[in-house]
Design an enzyme around this catalytic site. Structure first.
Site, PDB file in Angstrom:
ATOM      1  N   SER A   1      -7.377  -5.348  10.312  1.00  0.00           N
ATOM      2  CA  SER A   1      -7.697  -6.223  11.458  1.00  0.00           C
ATOM      3  C   SER A   1      -7.405  -7.451  11.375  1.00  0.00           C
ATOM      4  O   SER A   1      -7.515  -8.411  11.883  1.00  0.00           O
ATOM      5  CB  SER A   1      -9.127  -6.077  12.183  1.00  0.00           C
ATOM      6  OG  SER A   1      -9.120  -4.839  13.063  1.00  0.00           O
ATOM      7  N   THR A   2      -7.132  -7.888  10.105  1.00  0.00           N
ATOM      8  CA  THR A   2      -6.880  -9.363   9.278  1.00  0.00           C
ATOM      9  C   THR A   2      -5.517  -9.882   9.594  1.00  0.00           C
ATOM     10  O   THR A   2      -5.013 -10.911   9.548  1.00  0.00           O
ATOM     11  CB  THR A   2      -7.414  -9.585   8.020  1.00  0.00           C
ATOM     12  OG1 THR A   2      -6.364  -8.846   7.171  1.00  0.00           O
ATOM     13  CG2 THR A   2      -8.804  -8.955   7.789  1.00  0.00           C
ATOM     14  N   GLY A   3      -4.765  -9.013  10.045  1.00  0.00           N
ATOM     15  CA  GLY A   3      -3.212  -9.598  10.606  1.00  0.00           C
ATOM     16  C   GLY A   3      -3.207 -10.028  11.907  1.00  0.00           C
ATOM     17  O   GLY A   3      -3.715 -10.742  12.507  1.00  0.00           O
TER      18      GLY A   3
ATOM     19  N   TYR B   1      -4.346  -8.608  14.256  1.00  0.00           N
ATOM     20  CA  TYR B   1      -5.515  -8.525  15.326  1.00  0.00           C
ATOM     21  C   TYR B   1      -6.442  -9.802  14.838  1.00  0.00           C
ATOM     22  O   TYR B   1      -7.504  -9.599  15.571  1.00  0.00           O
ATOM     23  CB  TYR B   1      -6.327  -7.075  14.993  1.00  0.00           C
ATOM     24  CG  TYR B   1      -5.596  -5.922  15.428  1.00  0.00           C
ATOM     25  CD1 TYR B   1      -4.474  -6.187  16.650  1.00  0.00           C
ATOM     26  CD2 TYR B   1      -6.036  -4.645  15.804  1.00  0.00           C
ATOM     27  CE1 TYR B   1      -4.003  -4.962  17.134  1.00  0.00           C
ATOM     28  CE2 TYR B   1      -5.716  -3.578  16.346  1.00  0.00           C
ATOM     29  CZ  TYR B   1      -4.583  -3.907  17.184  1.00  0.00           C
ATOM     30  OH  TYR B   1      -3.701  -2.874  17.686  1.00  0.00           O
TER      31      TYR B   1
ATOM     32  N   ASN C   1      -2.694   1.159  15.630  1.00  0.00           N
ATOM     33  CA  ASN C   1      -3.173   0.891  17.022  1.00  0.00           C
ATOM     34  C   ASN C   1      -3.799   2.010  17.813  1.00  0.00           C
ATOM     35  O   ASN C   1      -3.466   3.204  17.343  1.00  0.00           O
ATOM     36  CB  ASN C   1      -2.104  -0.020  17.512  1.00  0.00           C
ATOM     37  CG  ASN C   1      -1.273   0.832  17.761  1.00  0.00           C
ATOM     38  OD1 ASN C   1      -1.036   1.820  18.387  1.00  0.00           O
ATOM     39  ND2 ASN C   1       0.167   0.011  17.559  1.00  0.00           N
TER      40      ASN C   1
ATOM     41  N   GLY D   1       3.495  -4.920  10.657  1.00  0.00           N
ATOM     42  CA  GLY D   1       2.624  -4.910   9.283  1.00  0.00           C
ATOM     43  C   GLY D   1       2.428  -3.756   8.687  1.00  0.00           C
ATOM     44  O   GLY D   1       3.540  -3.170   8.225  1.00  0.00           O
ATOM     45  N   VAL D   2       1.154  -3.521   8.326  1.00  0.00           N
ATOM     46  CA  VAL D   2       1.160  -2.216   7.424  1.00  0.00           C
ATOM     47  C   VAL D   2       1.480  -0.839   7.866  1.00  0.00           C
ATOM     48  O   VAL D   2       2.157   0.041   7.510  1.00  0.00           O
ATOM     49  CB  VAL D   2      -0.446  -2.293   6.802  1.00  0.00           C
ATOM     50  CG1 VAL D   2      -1.383  -1.733   7.779  1.00  0.00           C
ATOM     51  CG2 VAL D   2      -0.404  -1.408   5.812  1.00  0.00           C
ATOM     52  N   ASP D   3       1.305  -0.867   9.471  1.00  0.00           N
ATOM     53  CA  ASP D   3       1.504   0.279  10.208  1.00  0.00           C
ATOM     54  C   ASP D   3       3.085   0.293  10.087  1.00  0.00           C
ATOM     55  O   ASP D   3       3.717   1.420   9.953  1.00  0.00           O
ATOM     56  CB  ASP D   3       1.133  -0.044  11.580  1.00  0.00           C
ATOM     57  CG  ASP D   3       1.102   1.179  12.702  1.00  0.00           C
ATOM     58  OD1 ASP D   3       0.923   1.152  13.665  1.00  0.00           O
ATOM     59  OD2 ASP D   3       1.355   2.514  11.837  1.00  0.00           O
TER      60      ASP D   3
ATOM     61  N   ILE E   1       0.847  -1.172   0.057  1.00  0.00           N
ATOM     62  CA  ILE E   1      -0.053  -0.014  -0.095  1.00  0.00           C
ATOM     63  C   ILE E   1       1.055   1.243   0.045  1.00  0.00           C
ATOM     64  O   ILE E   1       0.488   2.359  -0.568  1.00  0.00           O
ATOM     65  CB  ILE E   1      -0.989  -0.113   1.307  1.00  0.00           C
ATOM     66  CG1 ILE E   1      -2.191   1.021   0.947  1.00  0.00           C
ATOM     67  CG2 ILE E   1      -0.223   0.359   2.335  1.00  0.00           C
ATOM     68  CD1 ILE E   1      -3.234   0.775   1.899  1.00  0.00           C
TER      69      ILE E   1
HETATM   70  N1  APR Z   1       0.710  -3.240   2.342  1.00  0.00           N
HETATM   71  C1  APR Z   1      -0.759  -3.733   2.269  1.00  0.00           C
HETATM   72  N2  APR Z   1      -1.176  -4.418   3.196  1.00  0.00           N
HETATM   73  C2  APR Z   1      -0.277  -5.136   4.206  1.00  0.00           C
HETATM   74  C3  APR Z   1       0.985  -4.500   4.137  1.00  0.00           C
HETATM   75  C4  APR Z   1       1.686  -3.709   3.116  1.00  0.00           C
HETATM   76  N3  APR Z   1       2.781  -2.863   2.974  1.00  0.00           N
HETATM   77  N4  APR Z   1       1.796  -5.164   5.420  1.00  0.00           N
HETATM   78  C5  APR Z   1       0.856  -5.945   5.846  1.00  0.00           C
HETATM   79  N5  APR Z   1      -0.422  -5.871   5.051  1.00  0.00           N
HETATM   80  C6  APR Z   1      -1.661  -6.482   5.214  1.00  0.00           C
HETATM   81  C7  APR Z   1      -1.599  -7.857   6.109  1.00  0.00           C
HETATM   82  O1  APR Z   1      -1.307  -8.964   5.381  1.00  0.00           O
HETATM   83  C8  APR Z   1      -3.128  -7.975   6.470  1.00  0.00           C
HETATM   84  O2  APR Z   1      -3.669  -8.398   5.492  1.00  0.00           O
HETATM   85  O3  APR Z   1      -2.337  -5.593   6.060  1.00  0.00           O
HETATM   86  C9  APR Z   1      -3.539  -6.343   6.766  1.00  0.00           C
HETATM   87  C10 APR Z   1      -3.606  -5.881   8.133  1.00  0.00           C
HETATM   88  O4  APR Z   1      -2.426  -6.558   8.962  1.00  0.00           O
HETATM   89  P1  APR Z   1      -1.890  -5.867  10.086  1.00  0.00           P
HETATM   90  O5  APR Z   1      -0.605  -4.808   9.341  1.00  0.00           O
HETATM   91  O6  APR Z   1      -0.968  -7.028  10.917  1.00  0.00           O
HETATM   92  O7  APR Z   1      -2.951  -5.141  10.758  1.00  0.00           O
HETATM   93  P2  APR Z   1      -3.984  -5.426  12.133  1.00  0.00           P
HETATM   94  O8  APR Z   1      -4.482  -6.803  11.747  1.00  0.00           O
HETATM   95  O9  APR Z   1      -5.060  -4.247  11.915  1.00  0.00           O
HETATM   96  O10 APR Z   1      -3.313  -5.421  13.131  1.00  0.00           O
HETATM   97  C11 APR Z   1      -2.803  -4.008  13.698  1.00  0.00           C
HETATM   98  O11 APR Z   1      -0.676  -4.572  14.156  1.00  0.00           O
HETATM   99  O12 APR Z   1       1.100  -3.768  13.188  1.00  0.00           O
HETATM  100  C12 APR Z   1       0.439  -3.670  14.327  1.00  0.00           C
HETATM  101  O13 APR Z   1       0.574  -1.418  14.958  1.00  0.00           O
HETATM  102  C13 APR Z   1      -0.256  -1.966  14.353  1.00  0.00           C
HETATM  103  O14 APR Z   1      -1.086  -2.905  16.709  1.00  0.00           O
HETATM  104  C14 APR Z   1      -1.381  -2.717  15.396  1.00  0.00           C
HETATM  105  C15 APR Z   1      -1.781  -4.034  14.635  1.00  0.00           C
END
Ligand code: APR
Length: 164
Positions: A115-117, A119, A22, A30-32, A9
């Protein structure tokens, strides 16, 4: 009609990208982690001023070194089995992100699968909520992208969008 892309992204050139953050807004994995890393240290300096973000709400910052002009940060619900209001909170993430985007004249926006990673939200249920939540507001945008990180996730979204 939203569309689906597979990739990072942080590489997209939409007006805004949405961060699955978060409640602290102080970054993470992850994406954050990817968004903070690509945007540079100014993003964290900016989010530190925001005082966090309750689950289901959204906050906006500049994108700094990202192609995207804006980052909309939203804190998704942690999956706790489905009886802790997770569906409504996840729907709020999409709805509040779009409402905030409208205030900032955003015409194109990309969402990760919130939330699918880490979380743990089940992917199919989360995708269904994502597609349903953006529908009432989608005509206000030129482009709404669901940016998936895998072909399997993208196939879930495509099936749902084709079914509408
Ligand atoms: N681009 C697009 N999608 C991504 C990327 C990226 N660079 N990196 C990870 N993803 C996808 C993951 O594969 C998943 O499908 O984003 C989705 C959300 O996953 P997470 O990033 O783990 O987010 P989430 O499940 O909402 O958990 C949030 O994780 O990173 C920490 O600080 C964040 O505490 C918060 C928690």
């Amino acid at each position: 009609m939203p569309s689906v892309v597979v990739g990072d992204i942080t590489r997209l050139e939409t007006d805004a990208i949405v961060n699955a953050a978060n409640n602290s807004l102080l970054g993470g994995g992850g994406v954050d982690g990817a968004i903070h890393s690509a945007a540079g240290p100014e993003l964290l300096a900016c989010t530190k001023q925001l005082g966090g973000c309750p689950t289901g709400e959204a906050r906006i910052t500049p994108g700094f070194r990202l192609s995207a002009r804006w980052v909309i940060h939203t804190a998704g619900p942690v999956w706790r089995g489905g009886n802790a209001n997770e569906a409504a909170l996840l729907a709020n993430c999409y709805r509040h992100s779009l409402q905030l985007a409208l205030l900032y004249q955003v015409h194109s926006i990309a969402f990760p699968a919130i939330s699918t990673g880490a979380y743990g939200y089940p992917g199919e249920q989360a995708a269904g909520i994502a597609v349903e939540s953006v529908r009432p507001l989608e005509q206000n945008f030129e482009k709404i992208l669901f940016c998936c990180f895998s072909e399997s996730d993208a196939a879930i979204y495509r099936k749902l969008i084709d079914a509408t």
